[in-house]
Design a protein around this motif. Structure first.
Motif, PDB file in Angstrom:
ATOM      1  N   ARG A  11       0.839  -1.194   0.000  1.00 33.26           N
ATOM      2  CA  ARG A  11       0.000   0.000   0.000  1.00 33.26           C
ATOM      3  C   ARG A  11       0.879   1.251   0.000  1.00 33.26           C
ATOM      4  N   PHE A  26      -9.193  -7.889  -6.685  1.00 34.44           N
ATOM      5  CA  PHE A  26     -10.344  -8.186  -5.820  1.00 34.44           C
ATOM      6  C   PHE A  26     -11.285  -6.989  -5.665  1.00 34.44           C
ATOM      7  N   ASP A  53       4.033  -2.956   9.317  1.00 34.31           N
ATOM      8  CA  ASP A  53       2.922  -3.901   9.370  1.00 34.31           C
ATOM      9  C   ASP A  53       1.861  -3.400  10.360  1.00 34.31           C
ATOM     10  N   GLY A  88       0.009  -0.754   8.847  1.00 34.39           N
ATOM     11  CA  GLY A  88      -0.844  -1.340   7.810  1.00 34.39           C
ATOM     12  C   GLY A  88      -2.095  -1.977   8.396  1.00 34.39           C
ATOM     13  N   GLN A  89      -1.965  -2.497   9.619  1.00 36.76           N
ATOM     14  CA  GLN A  89      -3.117  -3.101  10.306  1.00 36.76           C
ATOM     15  C   GLN A  89      -4.056  -2.045  10.894  1.00 36.76           C
ATOM     16  N   ARG A  92      -3.162  -0.122  13.481  1.00 38.89           N
ATOM     17  CA  ARG A  92      -2.935  -0.112  14.930  1.00 38.89           C
ATOM     18  C   ARG A  92      -2.101   1.072  15.400  1.00 38.89           C
ATOM     19  N   GLN A 126      -0.952 -13.335   6.590  1.00 34.58           N
ATOM     20  CA  GLN A 126       0.174 -12.415   6.400  1.00 34.58           C
ATOM     21  C   GLN A 126      -0.250 -11.204   5.573  1.00 34.58           C
ATOM     22  N   ALA A 133      -3.194  -9.825   5.772  1.00 32.33           N
ATOM     23  CA  ALA A 133      -3.847  -8.961   6.762  1.00 32.33           C
ATOM     24  C   ALA A 133      -2.807  -8.311   7.671  1.00 32.33           C
ATOM     25  N   GLU A 134      -1.801  -9.078   8.037  1.00 33.50           N
ATOM     26  CA  GLU A 134      -0.720  -8.561   8.892  1.00 33.50           C
ATOM     27  C   GLU A 134      -0.041  -7.362   8.246  1.00 33.50           C
ATOM     28  N   LYS A 135       0.106  -7.404   6.945  1.00 31.61           N
ATOM     29  CA  LYS A 135       0.795  -6.335   6.232  1.00 31.61           C
ATOM     30  C   LYS A 135      -0.171  -5.262   5.726  1.00 31.61           C
ATOM     31  N   GLY A 136      -1.445  -5.446   5.935  1.00 33.57           N
ATOM     32  CA  GLY A 136      -2.402  -4.454   5.465  1.00 33.57           C
ATOM     33  C   GLY A 136      -2.507  -4.386   3.957  1.00 33.57           C
ATOM     34  N   VAL A 137      -2.270  -5.507   3.283  1.00 32.20           N
ATOM     35  CA  VAL A 137      -2.460  -5.551   1.824  1.00 32.20           C
ATOM     36  C   VAL A 137      -3.674  -6.416   1.502  1.00 32.20           C
ATOM     37  N   PRO A 138      -4.306  -6.175   0.358  1.00 34.19           N
ATOM     38  CA  PRO A 138      -5.571  -6.877   0.099  1.00 34.19           C
ATOM     39  C   PRO A 138      -5.406  -8.331  -0.343  1.00 34.19           C
ATOM     40  N   PHE A 139      -4.198  -8.737  -0.739  1.00 36.69           N
ATOM     41  CA  PHE A 139      -4.017 -10.121  -1.218  1.00 36.69           C
ATOM     42  C   PHE A 139      -2.556 -10.507  -1.121  1.00 36.69           C
ATOM     43  N   MET A 140      -2.321 -11.811  -1.242  1.00 42.33           N
ATOM     44  CA  MET A 140      -0.954 -12.328  -1.326  1.00 42.33           C
ATOM     45  C   MET A 140      -0.916 -13.363  -2.437  1.00 42.33           C
ATOM     46  N   THR A 172       1.618 -13.754  13.994  1.00 41.64           N
ATOM     47  CA  THR A 172       0.886 -13.417  12.770  1.00 41.64           C
ATOM     48  C   THR A 172      -0.623 -13.440  13.011  1.00 41.64           C
ATOM     49  N   HIS A 224      -1.438 -10.335  14.907  1.00 43.31           N
ATOM     50  CA  HIS A 224      -1.295  -9.156  14.049  1.00 43.31           C
ATOM     51  C   HIS A 224      -2.474  -9.040  13.080  1.00 43.31           C
ATOM     52  N   ALA A 225      -2.918 -10.182  12.584  1.00 44.74           N
ATOM     53  CA  ALA A 225      -3.942 -10.181  11.542  1.00 44.74           C
ATOM     54  C   ALA A 225      -5.349  -9.955  12.103  1.00 44.74           C
ATOM     55  N   ALA A 226      -5.592 -10.437  13.311  1.00 50.51           N
ATOM     56  CA  ALA A 226      -6.962 -10.429  13.847  1.00 50.51           C
ATOM     57  C   ALA A 226      -7.353  -9.050  14.361  1.00 50.51           C
TER      58      ALA A 226
END
Lengths: 283, 247, 283, 247
Positions: free
Chosen positions: A125, A146, B70, B73-74, B76, C113, C115-122, C186, C189-191
């Motif tokens: 991003r 997406f 990160d 990005g989350q 937070r 991961q 979500a952890e990085k704030g990107v829409p896909f991997m 992870t 971070h993601a949740a």
């Protein structure tokens, strides 16, 4: 007998293992910079290096750039931090003698994570509308598959030829203690070859307890280890010693011009500038 | 004659901007924002996390250098601080250098994480002590990170304030323009106008930046200064006369 | 006074914090399964859960599925491992009562991961030509934008509503000891929200030494902690105790049919099946 | 009457297939492949890394559950083992169940990492002790991971061998077909043909799988068995009579 033994090599042999022209990945000043190995590399003589800084570099990059050993740098910054601008870097860029691939910290992390995962690219991003992106023809902007109308940058994976860093210790199996400096794990996972200097090699295995295992980079990722006490000096060795601002300040002062840098370099290669025998020239 | 130092005024003003945040992160070489974050934490009515990257004690990241990004990005990180070799009237920032890219006239270190953080963090406070036509320019020579983005660009936030040694500006993202919000005690609007290279809105009456209250100054000097001494000893000694970090 | 204090909550309050219908992410048996919290959740009564297993689940999933509390599972597998198939899972799938989103381990890691990085896909390699991919309309195959004629799968980011796991300990600041179980970092971070049970809360801070800091998930990512000694039983608590194969075997035997499962569940909710008062029915 | 157990034959045959590898990884619930990897390591002329996921001692991963897959993605795993509820003549494997997906007739656990590992690891050895028309089928009911891929698909390798309790097959990726490579001592080609649900190539003369040499058996029992006892105690006791793991 099972061939699981591990033997450290010399600092000179480690420097020999870095070929001219290599894409050489290095950590930032807080991550364990292999300064002793850098000096060994300069003693050997090297050239055409492409530095990949995760995500920035200080003394190490400026020193290598000053000698003319570096053709290209990819980084989010080259700086001496509180000791000011990186003088040889600024001079090389302003003189058109260095190709600087300006990036941003998370991009430098993500491109290595792509290599770590064996995927050809990673999305990131931000960046849209910046002159960083405008000057990176190797990056691509796509429409998020997406969600239509959502542009996003893709960064190609970067696989360094060599990752080089300094860590507090290795164990008898060749596992390397990286602590919470997890970027070193990503660096080693991503690189084709990983060369490490350590303060010391200790008995036993970090995997004997879970508490120490969590600090370890497995030997699996490490091609060679050399012992170099105070090997990050004058940068910090995380958890063991802090950076030496006076020594970095001495460099900053000396490297203000080409002649001062040459003199500093000569003294460095002669072993007259070292953690225990720091020479300070009269002002 | 005031009973506070200019740095203390800035710290208190920045701390005010952090009220209500759950997590404030401060990058390297930022003693004033770092002190402001710790002061805001001390004054917060609920738990507030502060991450000072340059500190060992106030940096609880364990996932390597990427975790700051990160974490942003989350979503937070509520507030982050950015600076700039140049900052322009549209809040674009330049950390790369002046002159024509790529050789430039004067090369500076580089953009660090700004090209990402400016997009990912809801509130970004621009902080640059030097207030001059050299730093606050009409248009930056290189956009490390843009202050505004077109519709459809993923962006959680962006610049909210610009704080300098002379004044505070608020940024209006919709109008892409700064407005003078307050003048530090003793500073005139004319001085600010002279030393600012970009056009900005200026209300008829510009308030004065509130001077720190005595109780707050006491808190800053007694409780926060020793904490700052852990990660910026030179700054802590110069500004607060504190030589021993907090135990 | 600075509000940095942290106070653990009760197991019941922790269970209350998991809403019906939540996308609930859980670790595998080796990663610290919050079994005591799962029992508390069943006691409270819950439904419509969507389980996201990183990357598979054993007893926890089978138990939740058996009660009918689970609408949907995304996992690489549900199994009781050496104790055999997961009986309630198999029965629910075969009976058409459960939506199973079959995945593969690295996809479950990569989506978090993202979500952890704030990107829409991997992106993820492999998968092409599998029936896993054929049954995942939410995944996309694109042509690698960096190399024509190279198809690659993109996985959308997954942001769990709640991550739930068990760990050896928390410190006085609410930091959680995860050791080398990095998937828990992870996960957190993601949740959106992370709920943790621990064996105990200890004095001080894990950040007092670098060696223990490397084992910590910072409190920043943790919404609440409840103390539950032997809280992973009969699954393992990494570094503290192993799984209890006999207890899992007892479940496997009981859960072979619906009646046996109902009986087991009743005894479990009544507190008659627990780490210290394990009832074994006569064969 | 032989002086070795069937498991020992399989372990030795699998170990042979690992010669020259730098890193072999073994997934969960695989005592025979695990023992084979440790035997190959013991016999390797240079350093060989072995990762047994189910073990604490022989698992040096420190980056969480993803590290196995990342490591394979990096090309750092030379050989991996996969099994299958069903394996078909094109080396497709099915770990999901039998019958029509998604409800199936019989649901099995799931695909684990196979859909990635089969592509990323150069040599994948299919290992399934049960050799029957139920397990070795003409066409799997569900493709957890395909044995072959069309041109242009990123794939580092794929199936090389299929080892069962009766025989060894080699897989020819270009022809998408198995060939019978050897029969375990005492097994006839007719038995194998009867119990195999897919068509395969069968040379006129099928060699016998080499019986373990005495020195190697000694090594396996003395040195490897106690290591296996750490992560598969029940197996180690049953096959080797070893009850104490290696110190």
């Amino acid at each position: 007998m099972a061939m699981t033994a591990f033997a450290p090599i010399s600092l000179e042999a480690l420097a020999e293992a870095i070929p001219d022209g290599a894409l050489l990945a290095v950590p930032p000043d807080y991550g364990g910079v292999a300064m002793a190995a850098t000096v060994a590399l300069l003693r050997r003589g090297t050239g055409g290096l492409r530095l990949y800084c995760l995500p920035y570099s200080t003394l190490q990059a400026d020193l290598l750039i000053g000698t003319g050993a570096v053709a290209e740098v990819e980084a989010a910054a080259i700086t001496l931090g509180e000791q000011g601008l990186a003088p040889r870097f600024s001079a090389a860029v302003e003189g058109g003698r260095l190709t600087m691939r300006d990036s941003t910290c998370p991009a430098l992390h993500a491109a290595l994570q792509a290599a770590e995962k064996g995927v050809p690219f990673m999305p990131l991003r931000g960046l849209l509308g910046s002159d960083i992106l405008a000057n990176r023809p190797d990056w691509k902007v796509i429409d998020n598959p997406f969600e239509a109308g959502d542009p996003i940058v893709l960064l190609p994976a970067v696989v360094p030829d060599v990752a080089l860093f300094h860590a507090p210790r290795a164990d008898a199996e060749g596992n390397v203690w990286i602590g919470r400096r997890r970027e070193l794990a990503t660096l080693a996972h991503a690189a084709k070859r990983t060369l490490v200097t350590v303060e010391e090699v200790v008995e036993g295995s970090f995997f004997e307890s879970e508490g120490s295992a969590a600090n370890a980079l497995p030997a699996l990722y490490v091609e060679a280890v050399a012992v170099a006490p105070r090997g990050a000096w004058p940068c910090a060795c995380p958890g063991l010693y802090d950076a030496d601002p006076a020594a970095i300040g001495d460099y900053a002062k000396a490297a203000r011009d080409e002649a001062g840098f040459r003199d500093y370099l000569k003294r460095l290669l002669d072993g007259r500038i070292a953690p225990c025998v720091l020479e300070v020239e009269p002002a | 004659m005031t009973d506070w130092r200019p740095e203390e005024l800035l710290i208190c003003r920045l701390a005010d901007a952090l009220a209500g945040d759950r997590h404030v992160a401060v990058g390297a070489a930022s003693p004033i924002p770092g002190a402001a974050a710790l002061l805001a934490q001390e004054e917060a009515p609920r738990r507030m996390h502060v991450t000072v990257l340059h500190s060992r004690r106030y940096n609880h990241f364990t996932d390597g250098g990427r975790e700051l990004f990160d974490c942003a990005g989350q979503g937070r990180i509520d507030t982050f601080f950015l600076g700039g070799v140049q900052i322009d009237g549209q809040a674009n920032i330049n950390l790369v250098g002046t002159g024509d890219y790529p050789t430039l006239t004067k090369r500076f270190p580089g953009s660090f994480g700004s090209a990402f953080m400016y997009f990912a963090v809801p509130k970004v406070i621009l902080f640059r002590e030097e207030h001059s036509p050299r730093t606050l320019v009409e248009k930056v020579d290189f956009v490390s990170a843009p202050g505004c983005s077109p519709e459809g660009t993923w962006r959680r936030g962006g610049p909210t304030l610009l704080v300098t040694s002379l004044a505070v500006f608020a940024f209006d993202g919709a109008r892409r323009r700064f407005a003078l919000e307050s003048l530090h005690p003793g500073v005139t609007a004319e001085t600010v106008a002279e030393r600012t290279g970009f056009a900005f809105d200026r209300p008829a009456e510009v308030p004065t930046t509130a001077a720190p209250e005595p109780a707050r100054l006491e808190r800053l000097r007694r409780t926060i200064a020793p904490k700052v001494a852990e990660f910026y000893p030179v700054f802590a000694e110069r500004v607060f006369g504190v030589t021993e970090p907090a135990a």
